[in-house]
Scaffold this active site. Sequence first.
Site, PDB file in Angstrom:
ATOM      1  N   SER A 313       0.986  -1.352   0.142  1.00 56.13           N
ATOM      2  CA  SER A 313      -0.149   0.075  -0.064  1.00 56.13           C
ATOM      3  C   SER A 313       0.829   1.176   0.112  1.00 56.13           C
ATOM      4  O   SER A 313       1.651   1.491  -0.812  1.00 56.13           O
ATOM      5  CB  SER A 313      -0.891   0.072   0.966  1.00 56.13           C
ATOM      6  OG  SER A 313      -1.973   0.841   1.118  1.00 56.13           O
ATOM      7  N   ASP A 324       9.810   5.343 -10.509  1.00 57.83           N
ATOM      8  CA  ASP A 324       9.677   5.526 -11.879  1.00 57.83           C
ATOM      9  C   ASP A 324      10.351   7.010 -12.200  1.00 57.83           C
ATOM     10  O   ASP A 324      10.335   7.404 -13.249  1.00 57.83           O
ATOM     11  CB  ASP A 324       8.196   5.609 -11.841  1.00 57.83           C
ATOM     12  CG  ASP A 324       7.418   4.402 -11.918  1.00 57.83           C
ATOM     13  OD1 ASP A 324       8.099   3.346 -11.999  1.00 57.83           O
ATOM     14  OD2 ASP A 324       6.062   4.407 -12.085  1.00 57.83           O
ATOM     15  N   LYS A 338      -0.615  -4.276  -3.056  1.00 60.89           N
ATOM     16  CA  LYS A 338      -1.861  -3.856  -2.487  1.00 60.89           C
ATOM     17  C   LYS A 338      -2.306  -2.526  -2.988  1.00 60.89           C
ATOM     18  O   LYS A 338      -1.486  -1.493  -2.423  1.00 60.89           O
ATOM     19  CB  LYS A 338      -2.121  -3.863  -0.867  1.00 60.89           C
ATOM     20  CG  LYS A 338      -3.489  -3.574  -0.386  1.00 60.89           C
ATOM     21  CD  LYS A 338      -3.729  -2.016  -0.187  1.00 60.89           C
ATOM     22  CE  LYS A 338      -5.118  -1.936   0.505  1.00 60.89           C
ATOM     23  NZ  LYS A 338      -5.680  -0.570   0.619  1.00 60.89           N
TER      24      LYS A 338
END
Length: 554
Positions: A313, A324, A338
């Site tokens: 999460s 990224d 998650k």
Amino acid sequence: MDNREHGEENRRVRNTPFQVRLPLFVSMALVVGLLLGATMFAPSTTNPQGTAKSYLKFRDILSYIDRDYVDTVNVEELTDYAITKMLEKLDPHTAYIPADELAMARSYLEGDFEGIGVEFNIFKDTIYVITPLSGGPSEAAGVQAGDKIIKVDGETVAGIGINNEGVFKRLRGPKGTKVNLTIQRNATRKPLNLTIERSKIPTHSVDVSYMVDNKTGYIKVSRFSANTYQEFMTALQALREKGMEQLLLDLRGNPGGYMDHAIRMADEFIDNGKMIVYTDGKGTRYDSKTFAQRKGVFEEGPLVVLLDEGSASASEIVAGALQDNDRALIVGRRSFGKGLVQMPIPLNDGSELRLTISRYYTPSGRSIQKPYKQGDTDEYEMDILHRFENGEYFHPDSSLLVDSLKYKTLAGRAVYGGGGIMPDVFVPRDTTALSEYLSQLYNKNVIREYSLNYYQKHKKELEKMPFEKFNKNFEVTDKMLQEVVQTAKASGVEYNDAQFQRSRDLLRNHLKAFIARSVYGNDGFFPVLHQSDEEFLQGLKHFSRAQSLAAGSM
């Protein structure tokens, strides 16, 4: 794992035989009535007539059960069961929390709680104090590490099969209220009676931060709670003042928590204007895009993030944003996966529905959520076990490294979806020193029990010793190992020489770490434990690659 008074247990609604015998459609009849009762035919945005019609059907059935069913029905208990079964037909993270469990569920993420301030564990059906929390009422009252709590307000709590929840109920309570403890201490024959006034106890989600060497900082974040960002910033700034030039951020085992704290943490590493995360839900109501907004404390300099299958999460949001944006090197194993966003919805009886409203995506477009089948929660919950059985703990899952799951970072590096965050550097789980014998030592709490007893016997000399001296000079001797073996035998652990020899060095390290914890807290525990932590050691080896990444030369 040690527990605090505010700890959370995963619990399911227990089904009585009577409940199981009732037809499931009758159970379902109660559900919509409860969920819609607070709004009385609140219109559905997709099918208002269907929702109202279903409500009337369920209301009628509930009325018949209440009036005519042959046996007396516990409507509240049956309703909770029915809601739970209904939500199982949705995604794995939509959940219903009954009113009596809500406070416990929330306390895991709250910044503080009210109680006596002890960290405890249950050994041999007895509550042992691991440590009184610094600055708390237990410490002020004289509670010590190793104390056994045998009575609470005159009620015997030793030898009754008490569990964590039972401890929470007895020790937690409103600020200003008092609780009487009867404590057995090794150094005294007679039990001690202490009266402790409960108070607000600060909790911590940054377990430890320290300088590994003269330029490398380390911060471990165990969850994202109400105080996480503030704790993190305090730790980060302190390390910067000590000369930190590169950082190892440990998010292993971090199950997530408050999204805003994860975003603010990521913003401290990422340049202004770059995306951190976006969400996509039904329609556009719950769609969002979040970007870095300010100058962070550590936007330059090598950054390595440790991740594993227990990272979920909010911790995946941080790792995905850093990866990224080519800001950090991710080291470890694929994270949990998650990536569903829940909205808490209070219900009229004090319970709460946590409804999935959207999905998280990393800046490159990867969905964090791993695949699942609606209604098949059992298979979903077995995913981590399946990873182990399929060998993913020991080598990357090649089935996820395919073109259809490939995405590009800002600098054009290939990263892969498939659920969770794939590491840049894979580190297999180190099982070379693990054995069934060592597992039994943990299962029977032998290591912690022995460490606490050793600390109690050598408390004066240990507390005079600076940690640097302890870390350099203290050794777990062969005699101490044999004492552990004898303690294990007394706890019913059968000795296995081959397994003992296999785990000997790791056992030495863990014993030293737990003794250090009794003396110095987490500031002593983790630096010792990391000496045998292969993922930590591998993370330290990759700062040169992280430096190239930060410089844009990879």
